[in-house]
Design a protein around this motif. Sequence first.
Motif, PDB file in Angstrom:
ATOM      1  N   GLU A  78       0.819  -1.207   0.000  1.00  0.00           N
ATOM      2  CA  GLU A  78       0.000   0.000   0.000  1.00  0.00           C
ATOM      3  C   GLU A  78       0.856   1.262   0.000  1.00  0.00           C
ATOM      4  O   GLU A  78       0.493   2.277  -0.603  1.00  0.00           O
ATOM      5  N   LEU A  79       2.004   1.221   0.664  1.00  0.00           N
ATOM      6  CA  LEU A  79       2.899   2.376   0.651  1.00  0.00           C
ATOM      7  C   LEU A  79       3.399   2.661  -0.762  1.00  0.00           C
ATOM      8  O   LEU A  79       3.488   3.820  -1.177  1.00  0.00           O
ATOM      9  N   VAL A  80       3.729   1.616  -1.506  1.00  0.00           N
ATOM     10  CA  VAL A  80       4.154   1.821  -2.894  1.00  0.00           C
ATOM     11  C   VAL A  80       2.966   2.228  -3.756  1.00  0.00           C
ATOM     12  O   VAL A  80       3.055   3.120  -4.604  1.00  0.00           O
ATOM     13  N   HIS A  81       1.839   1.585  -3.537  1.00  0.00           N
ATOM     14  CA  HIS A  81       0.607   1.846  -4.290  1.00  0.00           C
ATOM     15  C   HIS A  81       0.184   3.305  -4.191  1.00  0.00           C
ATOM     16  O   HIS A  81      -0.261   3.907  -5.173  1.00  0.00           O
ATOM     17  N   THR A  82       0.330   3.888  -3.013  1.00  0.00           N
ATOM     18  CA  THR A  82      -0.103   5.269  -2.803  1.00  0.00           C
ATOM     19  C   THR A  82       1.024   6.273  -2.992  1.00  0.00           C
ATOM     20  O   THR A  82       0.813   7.476  -2.789  1.00  0.00           O
ATOM     21  N   GLY A  83       2.213   5.804  -3.363  1.00  0.00           N
ATOM     22  CA  GLY A  83       3.320   6.709  -3.621  1.00  0.00           C
ATOM     23  C   GLY A  83       4.046   7.186  -2.390  1.00  0.00           C
ATOM     24  O   GLY A  83       4.898   8.085  -2.476  1.00  0.00           O
ATOM     25  N   ARG A  84       3.757   6.607  -1.239  1.00  0.00           N
ATOM     26  CA  ARG A  84       4.392   7.057  -0.003  1.00  0.00           C
ATOM     27  C   ARG A  84       5.749   6.412   0.232  1.00  0.00           C
ATOM     28  O   ARG A  84       6.466   6.820   1.147  1.00  0.00           O
ATOM     29  N   ALA A  85       6.094   5.406  -0.548  1.00  0.00           N
ATOM     30  CA  ALA A  85       7.398   4.761  -0.408  1.00  0.00           C
ATOM     31  C   ALA A  85       8.059   4.681  -1.778  1.00  0.00           C
ATOM     32  O   ALA A  85       8.056   3.631  -2.423  1.00  0.00           O
ATOM     33  N   PRO A  86       8.641   5.787  -2.251  1.00  0.00           N
ATOM     34  CA  PRO A  86       9.262   5.769  -3.574  1.00  0.00           C
ATOM     35  C   PRO A  86      10.598   5.043  -3.605  1.00  0.00           C
ATOM     36  O   PRO A  86      11.100   4.719  -4.684  1.00  0.00           O
ATOM     37  N   THR A  87      11.201   4.793  -2.443  1.00  0.00           N
ATOM     38  CA  THR A  87      12.483   4.095  -2.397  1.00  0.00           C
ATOM     39  C   THR A  87      12.453   3.050  -1.290  1.00  0.00           C
ATOM     40  O   THR A  87      11.610   3.089  -0.381  1.00  0.00           O
ATOM     41  N   ARG A  88      13.428   2.146  -1.348  1.00  0.00           N
ATOM     42  CA  ARG A  88      13.500   1.108  -0.324  1.00  0.00           C
ATOM     43  C   ARG A  88      13.869   1.702   1.025  1.00  0.00           C
ATOM     44  O   ARG A  88      13.452   1.196   2.074  1.00  0.00           O
ATOM     45  N   ALA A  89      14.645   2.776   1.021  1.00  0.00           N
ATOM     46  CA  ALA A  89      14.996   3.430   2.282  1.00  0.00           C
ATOM     47  C   ALA A  89      13.757   4.002   2.970  1.00  0.00           C
ATOM     48  O   ALA A  89      13.588   3.868   4.190  1.00  0.00           O
ATOM     49  N   VAL A  90      12.882   4.636   2.198  1.00  0.00           N
ATOM     50  CA  VAL A  90      11.643   5.168   2.768  1.00  0.00           C
ATOM     51  C   VAL A  90      10.763   4.022   3.247  1.00  0.00           C
ATOM     52  O   VAL A  90      10.142   4.103   4.322  1.00  0.00           O
ATOM     53  N   LEU A  91      10.708   2.956   2.481  1.00  0.00           N
ATOM     54  CA  LEU A  91       9.919   1.793   2.885  1.00  0.00           C
ATOM     55  C   LEU A  91      10.412   1.251   4.224  1.00  0.00           C
ATOM     56  O   LEU A  91       9.613   0.923   5.113  1.00  0.00           O
ATOM     57  N   THR A  92      11.719   1.164   4.380  1.00  0.00           N
ATOM     58  CA  THR A  92      12.301   0.677   5.632  1.00  0.00           C
ATOM     59  C   THR A  92      11.870   1.546   6.811  1.00  0.00           C
ATOM     60  O   THR A  92      11.453   1.042   7.856  1.00  0.00           O
ATOM     61  N   ALA A  93      11.948   2.858   6.616  1.00  0.00           N
ATOM     62  CA  ALA A  93      11.589   3.781   7.693  1.00  0.00           C
ATOM     63  C   ALA A  93      10.098   3.716   8.017  1.00  0.00           C
ATOM     64  O   ALA A  93       9.704   3.723   9.189  1.00  0.00           O
TER      65      ALA A  93
END
Length: 458
Positions: A78-93
């Motif tokens: 969902e984070l990728v789907h909504t554009g809130r995690a454009p990178t793996r670093a953001v996803l990790t955080a």
Amino acid sequence: MSGKADPRNVGEGTTSGTPSGPRSGASSGIPGTSSGTPSGSTAGSTAGSTAGSTPGSSGTSSRTRLDRGRGALGPALELVHTGRAPTRAVLTAELGVTRATAGAVAAELEALGLIRVDARPGAAAGSQGRPSHRLTVADDGPVVLAAQVHADGFRAALVGLGGRIVATAPGCETVDADPAKVLRSVVEAGTDLLRETGRRCVGAGLAVPSAVAEPDGLALNPLHLAWPAGAAVRRIFAERVREAGLAVPAFTSNDVNLAALAEHRHGAGRGARDLLCVATGHRGVGGALVLDGRLHTGSSGLALEVGHLTVNPEGRPCHCGSRGCLDVEADPLAFLTAAGRDPGPVGSLLRQSEELLRHHYAEPAVRTAAETLIDRLGLGLAGLVNIFNPDRIILGGLHRGLLDADPDRLRAVVADRSLWGQSGGVPILACTLDHNSLVGAAELAWQPVLDDPLTALA
């Protein structure tokens, strides 16, 4: 365009989580999924061997990381789907997990064909720190069949993750009085698109201009269609989907609810905590409310019937039995009538009203009609602001055009008539998605995948 359906119960033959705004397991407290990888799955083994392992090590540590991260698959998607995690670093955080676990989760989602992870990490210009792999939704991934029925026709589309419309069928401009016939045509148009594109379908969603009562999925008040009140639209739609050979869950909800959901995830409502959406359809006025990231639909799916707020006590008779409701005082037909225009035979009422506003606003009769509708709309919005205290208002359909035509007038009416508006003002923005009800119907269909990708795609 009115009425609401509880999106926690909008599926036929399936159980889905409540569609909500962008969320992650770490930031929102919403639990992730806990399903294990189906026996024989190549996705799990691919992710386990490609993410987080080091040369010469056994696969045990990477498999352990993936097992621990499986509950994060849904929130991560969902984070990728909504554009809130454009990178793996953001996803990790956002997930609050280790880099190795985030890598395993991203690799698993990539192996499922849902996202793409850039092979080479990169950094934006001027950024500091270690470069990170970019994450995007897969361009060639699965899709859902989305459809919308309105007073002037219907449309079907295929929609991918990220709210991307992949393909659309030519819109139909007539709606039969028998909902079963209409929904058969809608599904046939969608299955034609699936055959043409060769894409895998994982769900189906339908937006209708009616309150959809829960738990039975009945269209209680299709006021601007010739459908009978209480038509079992959810059951009928699901039956047509199955008849077409699609073994996927099917969902149905109110069109403005779905527009608000789409805008909250992908459009003008992103980042709002308490979002009020008011919009004209091809006929009538509807509203929706997103509270703390989730649609507020009331006890039986019927909340936010804003079209039946009285804004002109001596005004036009309304279908509901009252007079001067927003539904008949601020919709496309009301605008055309106030401007002295007879509705033409070509094009929908919404399109005719938008073109009149866009190309003839300088004409005195058109400007006066627009100002009248703005004042009526502002009065209704002020009452809603007093009740709900939203942190953002978004307007769609003809109301978007009215805001563009005279934003100062509308904001002044809302501020003058509302206590909270006077104390600080509420941002009023135009919806930014051209087909937000279609995208919202797709969000319903995507929800099981966002909740539990492994189970939904097994």
